[in-house]
Design an enzyme around this catalytic site. Structure first.
Site, short mmCIF file in Angstrom:
data_model
loop_
_atom_site.label_atom_id
_atom_site.label_comp_id
_atom_site.label_asym_id
_atom_site.label_seq_id
_atom_site.Cartn_x
_atom_site.Cartn_y
_atom_site.Cartn_z
N GLY A 15 -20.29 -18.29 -32.55
CA GLY A 15 -20.72 -19.19 -33.28
C GLY A 15 -22.31 -18.95 -33.83
N LYS A 203 -2.58 -16.35 -26.56
CA LYS A 203 -2.11 -15.69 -27.72
C LYS A 203 -0.65 -15.80 -28.00
CE LYS A 203 -6.53 -13.57 -28.31
NZ LYS A 203 -7.45 -12.49 -27.85
N1 NAI Z 1 -16.07 -13.37 -28.18
C1 NAI Z 1 -14.92 -12.90 -28.99
O1 NAI Z 1 -14.79 -11.81 -29.62
C2 NAI Z 1 -14.10 -13.98 -29.70
C3 NAI Z 1 -13.99 -15.35 -28.97
N2 NAI Z 1 -12.98 -16.34 -29.57
C4 NAI Z 1 -13.10 -17.40 -28.98
O2 NAI Z 1 -14.26 -18.16 -29.46
C5 NAI Z 1 -14.92 -19.20 -28.56
C6 NAI Z 1 -16.48 -18.93 -28.39
O3 NAI Z 1 -16.31 -17.69 -27.77
P1 NAI Z 1 -17.72 -16.85 -27.69
O4 NAI Z 1 -18.57 -17.24 -28.83
O5 NAI Z 1 -17.45 -15.51 -27.34
O6 NAI Z 1 -18.55 -17.79 -26.51
P2 NAI Z 1 -19.78 -17.57 -26.12
O7 NAI Z 1 -19.80 -17.97 -24.56
O8 NAI Z 1 -20.69 -16.39 -26.32
O9 NAI Z 1 -20.47 -19.04 -26.89
C7 NAI Z 1 -19.85 -20.10 -26.22
C8 NAI Z 1 -21.35 -21.03 -26.61
O10 NAI Z 1 -21.05 -22.48 -26.46
C9 NAI Z 1 -22.07 -23.09 -25.81
N3 NAI Z 1 -21.61 -24.38 -25.15
C10 NAI Z 1 -20.88 -24.55 -24.06
N4 NAI Z 1 -20.67 -25.94 -24.03
C11 NAI Z 1 -21.11 -26.55 -24.83
C12 NAI Z 1 -21.35 -27.96 -25.33
N5 NAI Z 1 -20.47 -28.82 -24.53
N6 NAI Z 1 -21.92 -28.26 -26.51
C13 NAI Z 1 -22.50 -27.18 -27.19
N7 NAI Z 1 -22.34 -25.78 -27.08
C14 NAI Z 1 -21.83 -25.45 -25.73
C15 NAI Z 1 -22.40 -22.17 -24.77
O11 NAI Z 1 -23.78 -22.26 -24.26
C16 NAI Z 1 -22.26 -20.93 -25.66
O12 NAI Z 1 -23.45 -20.47 -26.23
C17 NAI Z 1 -13.83 -19.19 -27.51
O13 NAI Z 1 -12.92 -20.05 -27.47
C18 NAI Z 1 -13.32 -17.91 -27.48
O14 NAI Z 1 -12.29 -17.65 -26.81
C19 NAI Z 1 -12.15 -15.83 -30.27
C20 NAI Z 1 -11.72 -14.60 -30.55
C21 NAI Z 1 -12.76 -13.53 -30.39
N1 LIG Z 2 -11.93 -12.11 -25.06
C1 LIG Z 2 -11.06 -11.96 -26.26
C2 LIG Z 2 -11.78 -12.20 -27.35
C3 LIG Z 2 -11.01 -12.26 -28.75
O1 LIG Z 2 -9.89 -13.28 -28.81
C4 LIG Z 2 -10.61 -10.42 -26.38
O2 LIG Z 2 -11.21 -9.63 -25.53
O3 LIG Z 2 -9.60 -10.36 -27.09
#
Ligand code: NAI
Ligand SMILES: N[C@@H](CC=O)C(=O)O
Ligand code: NA
Length: 432
Positions: A15, A203
């Site tokens: 995000g 996935k």
């Molecule tokens: N990190 C990666 O490489 C990838 C992540 N994803 C997906 O993207 C999504 C986010 O992943 P990340 O950014 O890595 O996770 P992250 O844990 O870094 O970010 C999630 C954020 O959402 C916030 N959050 C939690 N509950 C909340 C609420 N009720 N209201 C507002 N904010 C809230 C958390 O404080 C955190 O900052 C997940 O679904 C993950 O599976 C998909 C592809 C790759």
């Molecule tokens: N945790 C996931 C993030 C991307 O989807 C990964 O490691 O592939």
């Protein structure tokens, strides 16, 4: 042209990058869409941590943000099922477009989200949910919609691929490599989702649903992760010229020329892959997926599968697509689940096993071990013995047999008096 108003839910690894790119590339995005994208709110948990985002955009009330009538598109990058499911249903029910990276939610609750999108005519896009930056969802939903897909197979989890690559190449410990993958932003908030295969299984469910026009949920996917993969397994793989990879494999099995009578197999488990296999060279957080289709032949998709900026690229691509649909007054593809194929039980899936056994080296051991295979109807391809006396090791590679017969044989072997320990069991890629 009136602006398209966007709300972002979550400003973590992904995000944070989405918000940065939205603001930095605003002029280009406007030109590409034909209307400006206006960021109207970012829902976060702790606003004080997000000093790089204008304070007047931040809110801790995600529910109020998605309910706002002036929000046209909601981008969800929080993750998990609660509260994201309710947030996205609220947005979709009132006709707002949704872009999400949340594979866990799609694999658990996809049908309900699709139905809400259908009912209101809203878009539901999720390119980032599988294989990060790699364009894969759109090719499956759109480019290949005129073909008949038989197989989708590849590396779809960056964290586990990073860990396995590090353990193989540099001999890093599992724990150290996992810590690094977390530091680099690849791992899920709870990394057991990665290492126990839940993320890859979600996935696989999404890919199988799209490829085979059938609702495949997370529970339909056979799942084994890498937490049980030991240094001994990796050494055993190296010994036979292989590397260990966590693969997601989705196949259309059987059926006639029209596809009728087929079933779907979807599974995630570690595999020993010959070093010459193209997937064997996919290292670190990179992902690669093969799609085999009747007319197109074999396609390969390769690129960064995890990480903040690469994943944000896929999110932004979806955002542009949904915004363009709104400008044009149309919408993107709907759920396609007409085929409604049954799921093939894992026990029926043909596999080859590589099994290492600590045995007592005395007359008759080999015969007893061979009998355990023969009794289950499993044919042996090769047997190798290393060492002598109490330290003898037998390494057996089987021919292809139903997975249930192979798993049963492993149980039987572990119960034999002559076998001290089954030290390594892994499927091997290959058709023999
Ligand atoms: N990190 C990666 O490489 C990838 C992540 N994803 C997906 O993207 C999504 C986010 O992943 P990340 O950014 O890595 O996770 P992250 O844990 O870094 O970010 C999630 C954020 O959402 C916030 N959050 C939690 N509950 C909340 C609420 N009720 N209201 C507002 N904010 C809230 C958390 O404080 C955190 O900052 C997940 O679904 C993950 O599976 C998909 C592809 C790759
Ligand atoms: N945790 C996931 C993030 C991307 O989807 C990964 O490691 O592939
Ligand atoms: Na993708």
């Amino acid at each position: 042209m009136s602006p398209i108003r966007v709300a972002v839910l979550g400003a973590g690894t992904v995000g944070g990058q989405v918000v940065r790119l939205l603001r930095e590339q605003s002029a280009e995005l406007t030109a590409r869409i034909g209307a400006p994208l206006e960021l109207v709110g970012v829902a976060v948990r702790r606003p004080q941590r997000h000093t790089d985002i204008p304070a007047d955009l931040l809110t801790t009330d995600a529910a109020a943000l998605v309910a706002r009538e002036d929000v046209d598109i909601v981008v969800e990058v929080i993750g998990g099922i609660t509260p994201t499911k309710d947030l996205l249903l609220t947005a979709l029910r009132r006709g707002a477009g949704v872009v999400t990276a949340n594979k866990a939610l799609l694999a658990e609750e996809g049908p309900e989200l699709y139905e809400a999108a259908d009912a209101s005519g809203a878009d539901l896009y999720f390119e980032a949910a599988v294989a990060g930056a790699i364009p894969l969802i759109r090719p499956l939903r759109e480019s290949l919609a005129g073909d008949r897909i038989s197989r989708i197979m590849g590396i779809v989890n960056g964290t586990t691929n990073y860990i396995l690559s590090a353990m193989t190449a540099t001999g890093d410990s599992y724990e150290y490599a996992l810590k690094e993958a977390t530091r680099l932003g690849y791992a899920e908030a709870d990394p057991t989702a990665d290492v126990d295969g839940f993320d890859a299984a979600a996935k696989a469910a999404i890919l199988a649903s799209l490829g085979f026009h059938t609702r495949v949920g997370a529970a339909d996917v056979h799942r084994e992760g890498i937490s049980g993969v030991s240094a001994a397994d990796i050494a055993a793989a190296t010994e036979i010229g292989c590397v260990v990879k966590l693969l997601a494999i989705c196949e259309r099995v059987g059926g006639d020329a029209t596809g009728a009578g087929a079933s779907v197999s979807a599974r995630v488990h570690p595999v020993m892959l010959p070093k010459s296999h193209p997937l064997a060279g996919v290292d670190g957080a990179y992902n690669a997926v093969y799609v085999e289709a009747e007319s197109a032949g074999r396609l390969m998709f390769y690129g960064p599968g995890a990480g903040g900026a690469p994943t944000a690229s896929a999110v932004l691509g979806d955002l542009v697509a949904v915004a363009r649909n709104r400008v044009a007054g149309g919408h993107g593809p709907r759920e396609s689940a007409y085929a409604d194929l049954p799921i093939q039980p894992m026990g029926e899936v043909p596999a080859r096993y590589h099994i290492s056994l600590d045995v007592h080296d005395r007359a008759g051991v080999l015969a007893e071990v061979a009998n355990a295979f023969a009794d289950a109807g499993v044919s042996i391809s090769t047997v190798r013995q290393e060492g002598t006396g109490r330290d003898a090791e037998l390494v057996v590679v089987t021919h292809s047999a139903p997975d249930a017969a192979l798993a049963g044989t492993v149980t039987r072997l572990s119960e034999l008096d002559v076998v001290h320990r089954v030290t390594s069991v892994m499927r091997v890629m290959g058709e023999q």
